[in-house]
Design a protein around this motif. Sequence first.
Motif, short mmCIF file in Angstrom:
data_model
loop_
_atom_site.label_atom_id
_atom_site.label_comp_id
_atom_site.label_asym_id
_atom_site.label_seq_id
_atom_site.Cartn_x
_atom_site.Cartn_y
_atom_site.Cartn_z
N ALA A 290 -10.42 15.57 -19.80
CA ALA A 290 -9.53 14.73 -20.59
C ALA A 290 -8.61 13.91 -19.69
N ARG A 291 -8.09 14.55 -18.65
CA ARG A 291 -7.20 13.83 -17.74
C ARG A 291 -7.95 12.74 -17.00
N TYR A 292 -9.18 13.04 -16.57
CA TYR A 292 -9.99 12.03 -15.88
C TYR A 292 -10.20 10.82 -16.79
N ASN A 293 -10.56 11.08 -18.04
CA ASN A 293 -10.79 9.97 -18.97
C ASN A 293 -9.52 9.16 -19.20
N GLN A 294 -8.38 9.84 -19.32
CA GLN A 294 -7.12 9.12 -19.48
C GLN A 294 -6.83 8.23 -18.27
N ASP A 295 -6.99 8.79 -17.08
CA ASP A 295 -6.75 7.99 -15.87
C ASP A 295 -7.69 6.79 -15.81
N LEU A 296 -8.94 7.00 -16.21
CA LEU A 296 -9.92 5.92 -16.15
C LEU A 296 -9.57 4.79 -17.11
N VAL A 297 -9.37 5.13 -18.39
CA VAL A 297 -9.13 4.05 -19.36
C VAL A 297 -7.80 3.37 -19.09
N GLU A 298 -6.80 4.10 -18.61
CA GLU A 298 -5.52 3.47 -18.31
C GLU A 298 -5.65 2.53 -17.11
N GLY A 299 -6.39 2.95 -16.09
CA GLY A 299 -6.59 2.08 -14.94
C GLY A 299 -7.33 0.81 -15.31
N LEU A 300 -8.32 0.93 -16.19
CA LEU A 300 -9.07 -0.26 -16.62
C LEU A 300 -8.20 -1.16 -17.51
N ALA A 301 -7.42 -0.55 -18.40
CA ALA A 301 -6.56 -1.34 -19.28
C ALA A 301 -5.50 -2.09 -18.51
N GLU A 302 -5.00 -1.49 -17.44
CA GLU A 302 -4.01 -2.17 -16.61
C GLU A 302 -4.60 -3.42 -15.97
N GLY A 303 -5.92 -3.43 -15.79
CA GLY A 303 -6.60 -4.61 -15.26
C GLY A 303 -6.98 -5.62 -16.33
N GLY A 304 -6.59 -5.37 -17.59
CA GLY A 304 -6.83 -6.32 -18.66
C GLY A 304 -7.92 -5.95 -19.63
N ALA A 305 -8.62 -4.84 -19.41
CA ALA A 305 -9.70 -4.44 -20.32
C ALA A 305 -9.14 -3.97 -21.66
N GLN A 306 -9.92 -4.19 -22.72
CA GLN A 306 -9.62 -3.67 -24.05
C GLN A 306 -10.59 -2.52 -24.32
N ILE A 307 -10.05 -1.34 -24.62
CA ILE A 307 -10.89 -0.15 -24.69
C ILE A 307 -10.68 0.57 -26.01
N LEU A 308 -11.79 0.87 -26.68
CA LEU A 308 -11.78 1.66 -27.91
C LEU A 308 -12.40 3.02 -27.58
N VAL A 309 -11.61 4.08 -27.76
CA VAL A 309 -12.05 5.43 -27.41
C VAL A 309 -12.46 6.17 -28.68
N LEU A 310 -13.66 6.74 -28.66
CA LEU A 310 -14.13 7.59 -29.76
C LEU A 310 -14.35 8.99 -29.20
N PRO A 311 -13.43 9.95 -29.50
CA PRO A 311 -13.55 11.30 -28.95
C PRO A 311 -14.20 12.28 -29.92
N ARG A 312 -14.75 13.35 -29.36
CA ARG A 312 -15.17 14.47 -30.19
C ARG A 312 -13.97 15.34 -30.56
N HIS A 313 -12.99 15.43 -29.66
CA HIS A 313 -11.84 16.30 -29.85
C HIS A 313 -10.56 15.55 -29.44
N GLY A 314 -9.44 15.91 -30.07
CA GLY A 314 -8.15 15.38 -29.66
C GLY A 314 -7.62 14.29 -30.58
N ARG A 315 -6.40 14.51 -31.06
CA ARG A 315 -5.75 13.54 -31.92
C ARG A 315 -4.60 12.88 -31.18
N THR A 316 -4.24 11.68 -31.60
CA THR A 316 -3.17 10.93 -30.94
C THR A 316 -1.88 10.95 -31.75
N ASP A 317 -1.75 11.84 -32.71
CA ASP A 317 -0.53 11.92 -33.51
C ASP A 317 0.68 12.09 -32.60
N GLY A 318 1.65 11.18 -32.73
CA GLY A 318 2.86 11.26 -31.93
C GLY A 318 2.72 10.75 -30.51
#
Length: 367
Positions: free
Chosen positions: A20-48
């Motif tokens: 999970a941490r690896y995926n967070q680091d990856l998508v955040e690094g790509l988004a900081e470079g301007g990418a738009q990313i839609l994440v579809l997980p099997r587990h984990g909610r973003t409430d709050g």
Amino acid sequence: MTARMLALVSDCYGMGGGIARYNQDLVEGLAEGGAQILVLPRHGRTDGIVLPAGIRQEPPVFNRLWYSLKSLWIGWRQGPFDVVFCGHVYMAPIAWAVARLIGAHYWLQTHGTDVWEQRPALRRRAIEAADLVTAVSRGTRHILLGWVDLPPDRVRVIPDTVQDRFVPGSPPKALRDRLAFGPGPILLAVGRLSASERYKGHEQVFSALPVLREKFPTLVYAVAGGGDDRAYLEQRARVLAGDSAVRFLGFVPDEDLLGLYHLADLYVMPSTQEGFGIVYLEAAACGLRVVGGVGGGSADAVPDERVGVLVDPSDRATLVAAIAGQLALGKADPAAVEPYRRTHFAAAARRLLARLVDQRRRMRGAE
């Protein structure tokens, strides 16, 4: 034009653990470079959770069939996407299908035992279909290339990253008083205690403790983490090391983990099958020397003598000598892990995404 990526992952935001941490680091690094990313997980909610700009995460889909159907529907209806990213090999067949359906490039991430042991035919074909495969270590890359038909230049290494909060420091007095380890020295291991992960080497360390305590009578081995194997390991610790040499700490919350690294004198986890070993980096970044195990991807996380040493844990004499020797050397050099900081990780990920997007657009231009 902004790159758009659909990330099919086991977990990302709203979950703990290394993947999970690896995926967070990856998508955040790509988004900081301007990418738009839609994440579809099997587990984990973003409430709050406030997600970084450029990242959106769908609600989790636990059922495998429904997850596959939703992946196809999102790929078709919410595109176009330049790249479909697959965060775990067991999801590779559906990621391959979505990428083919929508005409996107397909990027597969590998971690360790996910590609070392399970090799069904469909999964192999889905790996070989990837336009890009990234591995967390050279060890994982080497094992993967030994059984799949992939050009070596299509398999790249992007190692785990160590968070910026892991730096040398003094342990909080409250934590020191609460744990009351005594004069030490204190050996530390952090990680899940799972019956499927006995390769981490806890029992081998237990068997070495009586010999070590002849030289260090107040030495303590602190084992942090919970899991289904804790009761078994506690019993083995009593048999192999006695009643006072090992302390099981259970799950350690993030707010105490940094202080625990600062409190310890040496990190000891001679694991033989780590995909990478992020805990080795965390320890070294805090100034702790490391005794790890030969095998897997640990050689990337313990790159040289500034960090520590790798041993065969089945050789008790060598393990004892390594622990005593590393204690005598004092602190690790945190500069050795600087290449694993987040800025380097993010830059490498952005270069790979840019290459994939450029390939796709050149192919579309030639049509």
